[in-house]
Structure formats: structure tokens, C-alpha cells
Design a protein around this motif. Structure first.
Motif, PDB file in Angstrom:
ATOM      1  N   MET A 156       0.696   0.227 -10.464  1.00 39.67           N
ATOM      2  CA  MET A 156      -0.195   0.546  -9.348  1.00 39.67           C
ATOM      3  C   MET A 156      -1.406  -0.390  -9.324  1.00 39.67           C
ATOM      4  SD  MET A 156       0.060   4.721  -9.128  1.00 39.67           S
ATOM      5  CE  MET A 156      -0.464   4.984 -10.812  1.00 39.67           C
ATOM      6  N   ALA A 157      -1.898  -0.772 -10.489  1.00 38.49           N
ATOM      7  CA  ALA A 157      -3.019  -1.715 -10.558  1.00 38.49           C
ATOM      8  C   ALA A 157      -2.594  -3.085 -10.021  1.00 38.49           C
ATOM      9  CB  ALA A 157      -3.539  -1.835 -11.990  1.00 38.49           C
TER      10      ALA A 157
ATOM     11  N   ARG B  38       2.633   1.621  -3.427  1.00 37.75           N
ATOM     12  CA  ARG B  38       1.691   2.120  -4.439  1.00 37.75           C
ATOM     13  C   ARG B  38       1.439   3.606  -4.246  1.00 37.75           C
ATOM     14  NH1 ARG B  38      -3.775   2.641  -4.029  1.00 37.75           N
ATOM     15  NH2 ARG B  38      -3.855   1.200  -2.267  1.00 37.75           N
ATOM     16  N   SER B  39       1.257   4.013  -3.010  1.00 36.39           N
ATOM     17  CA  SER B  39       0.998   5.424  -2.713  1.00 36.39           C
ATOM     18  C   SER B  39       2.199   6.300  -3.096  1.00 36.39           C
ATOM     19  CB  SER B  39       0.683   5.581  -1.225  1.00 36.39           C
ATOM     20  OG  SER B  39       0.560   6.936  -0.881  1.00 36.39           O
TER      21      SER B  39
ATOM     22  N   ARG C 212       0.838  -1.219   0.000  1.00 39.34           N
ATOM     23  CA  ARG C 212       0.000   0.000   0.000  1.00 39.34           C
ATOM     24  C   ARG C 212       0.863   1.255   0.000  1.00 39.34           C
ATOM     25  NH1 ARG C 212      -3.162  -3.234   3.066  1.00 39.34           N
ATOM     26  NH2 ARG C 212      -2.287  -2.627   5.068  1.00 39.34           N
TER      27      ARG C 212
ATOM     28  N   CYS D  83      -0.261  -3.602  -7.816  1.00 39.06           N
ATOM     29  CA  CYS D  83      -0.152  -3.435  -6.361  1.00 39.06           C
ATOM     30  C   CYS D  83      -1.526  -3.551  -5.722  1.00 39.06           C
ATOM     31  CB  CYS D  83       0.471  -2.082  -6.015  1.00 39.06           C
ATOM     32  SG  CYS D  83       2.220  -1.926  -6.377  1.00 39.06           S
ATOM     33  N   ARG D  84      -2.494  -2.874  -6.294  1.00 35.59           N
ATOM     34  CA  ARG D  84      -3.854  -2.895  -5.734  1.00 35.59           C
ATOM     35  C   ARG D  84      -4.428  -4.301  -5.761  1.00 35.59           C
ATOM     36  NH1 ARG D  84      -6.842  -1.334  -2.016  1.00 35.59           N
ATOM     37  NH2 ARG D  84      -8.950  -0.792  -2.519  1.00 35.59           N
ATOM     38  N   TRP D  85      -4.243  -5.009  -6.874  1.00 36.24           N
ATOM     39  CA  TRP D  85      -4.716  -6.386  -6.984  1.00 36.24           C
ATOM     40  C   TRP D  85      -4.046  -7.246  -5.913  1.00 36.24           C
ATOM     41  CZ3 TRP D  85      -2.782 -11.239  -7.539  1.00 36.24           C
ATOM     42  CH2 TRP D  85      -3.695 -12.249  -7.876  1.00 36.24           C
ATOM     43  N   THR D  86      -2.752  -7.083  -5.746  1.00 39.23           N
ATOM     44  CA  THR D  86      -2.014  -7.865  -4.750  1.00 39.23           C
ATOM     45  C   THR D  86      -2.511  -7.571  -3.343  1.00 39.23           C
ATOM     46  OG1 THR D  86      -0.091  -7.918  -6.225  1.00 39.23           O
ATOM     47  CG2 THR D  86       0.297  -8.417  -3.898  1.00 39.23           C
ATOM     48  N   GLU D  87      -2.766  -6.297  -3.055  1.00 42.97           N
ATOM     49  CA  GLU D  87      -3.301  -5.938  -1.737  1.00 42.97           C
ATOM     50  C   GLU D  87      -4.593  -6.691  -1.447  1.00 42.97           C
ATOM     51  OE1 GLU D  87      -3.777  -1.626  -1.292  1.00 42.97           O
ATOM     52  OE2 GLU D  87      -2.124  -1.416  -2.708  1.00 42.97           O
ATOM     53  N   LYS D  88      -5.454  -6.791  -2.453  1.00 38.02           N
ATOM     54  CA  LYS D  88      -6.764  -7.409  -2.263  1.00 38.02           C
ATOM     55  C   LYS D  88      -6.735  -8.939  -2.335  1.00 38.02           C
ATOM     56  CE  LYS D  88      -9.704  -3.702  -3.993  1.00 38.02           C
ATOM     57  NZ  LYS D  88     -10.753  -3.361  -4.971  1.00 38.02           N
TER      58      LYS D  88
END
Length: 189
Positions: A49-50, A15-16, A12, A52-57
Motif C-alpha cells: 500500500m505504501a 490500494r483501497s 488508488r 501504491c501511495r508513492w506511485t500515485e504521488k
């Protein structure tokens, strides 16, 4: 495998930090490689970034232990009463020999997946994009500090061919990620 909360916090933060540094990242890739900023943004940074977001979820779901059914077309009498599980475990030591033509997207996604998998990662940036990849690794290290991930999980080598050869000669890796020419891949293997 239980994904560490600190690793997800790192993703997170990473990505930020990438999102807050789009302009300097695009400018550096343009200066270093001649890549237009729009291309860096749309083909590399937004996909990174996408990812990263997918991995976070999804990391917890993808990496969790799974029960494997013994029933199926190949199940026989010898499997009666058995229980099987797939248990994910870190590979441990992963080397990433980074490529120059997508200095952010390829290195970034490979780094995110290796780190979230609980591995220690060594990165040898490309000699053709050392500043671009150096900036990305600076952001990754800053995110590690902010998320409480130990710095010894990420080590970077110099961005020279010799450093890559030295890295592979001096250390045994459980997994090596390389994108590039076939003859170099054969030499690495």
C-alpha cells in the motif's frame, strides 16, 4: 511519458481494495503458506500500500520527459547547439513470473509499476501461492473495472510450471520480471 489518469485512478482503487481486504488476504496467505497474518500485514500488505501511495504521488514526476543538459565534462564542440531529451515510453508487453514467498508485496509492486508505465501485463502466479496471488489479481481486476482501465491490459496465466513455460514459449515479451532460483532465471533468459 504522460501517465494516464485512469492508471493512477487504478492504483488508488487497487490500494483501497487491498486496505479493505487485509483480513482475508492475511488469512489466505496463512492457510496456503503458513505465513502468520502479522507477517503478511507488516512485510507485504503495508509495504504494498505504501508503494501504491508513492506511485500515485510520484509517477508523473518520475516518468515525465526530461531535458538533458549537453554541458558537462565530456561535452565537446560537436554538441554545440544540440538539445537532448529523455522520453519515457512503455515497454509494451511485460511478463511477471511471480514468486511464492512474498505473494502480495513482490507481485503487487511489480504489477503497479508495470501498469502505471503503460504496459500490457501477463502474470503467471506461483504454483505455491495460487489462491493468495489469485485474490490479489482479483482485486487488481476489480480496480481496473472501477477506474475504467481496459481489462486486456492484464492477463493471468494458470499457476503451474507448465503455464509459465507455455506463456514464454508462445509470446514474445519486451520485459520479463522473475524472482527465484538462478537456474530457472537462466532458463527464462
Amino acid at each position: 511519458m504522460a501517465v494516464a489518469a485512469s492508471d493512477l485512478a487504478w492504483v488508488r482503487r487497487f490500494r483501497s481494495l487491498v486496505a479493505r481486504n487485509l483480513d482475508p488476504l492475511c488469512a489466505t496467505a496463512h492457510e496456503e503458506l503458513g505465513k502468520p497474518g502479522f507477517e503478511s500485514l507488516t512485510a507485504e500488505l503495508i509495504p504494498l500500500m505504501a508503494a501504491c501511495r508513492w506511485t500515485e504521488k510520484q509517477a508523473r514526476r518520475v516518468l515525465r520527459d526530461r531535458r538533458v543538459s549537453g554541458a558537462g565534462p565530456m561535452a565537446g564542440m560537436f554538441q554545440i547547439g544540440q538539445r537532448h531529451r529523455v522520453v519515457r515510453a512503455p515497454l509494451c508487453d511485460v511478463a511477471i513470473i511471480a514468486t511464492w514467498n512474498y505473494p502480495y508485496q513482490l507481485l503487487g509492486v511489480q504489477l503497479v509499476h508495470a501498469m502505471v508505465g503503460g504496459n500490457r501485463v501477463w502474470v503467471k502466479p506461483s504454483e505455491r501461492s495460487p489462491r493468495s496471488q489469485g485474490m490479489l489479481l482479483d482485486l487488481a481486476e476489480r480496480a481496473m473495472d472501477e477506474a475504467g482501465v481496459k481489462r486486456d491490459r492484464l492477463t493471468r496465466a494458470d499457476a503451474t510450471r507448465e503455464a509459465g513455460e507455455r506463456l514464454l514459449a508462445e509470446r514474445r515479451f519486451d520485459h520479463v520480471v522473475f524472482t527465484g532460483y538462478s537456474e530457472v532465471g537462466r532458463a527464462i533468459a
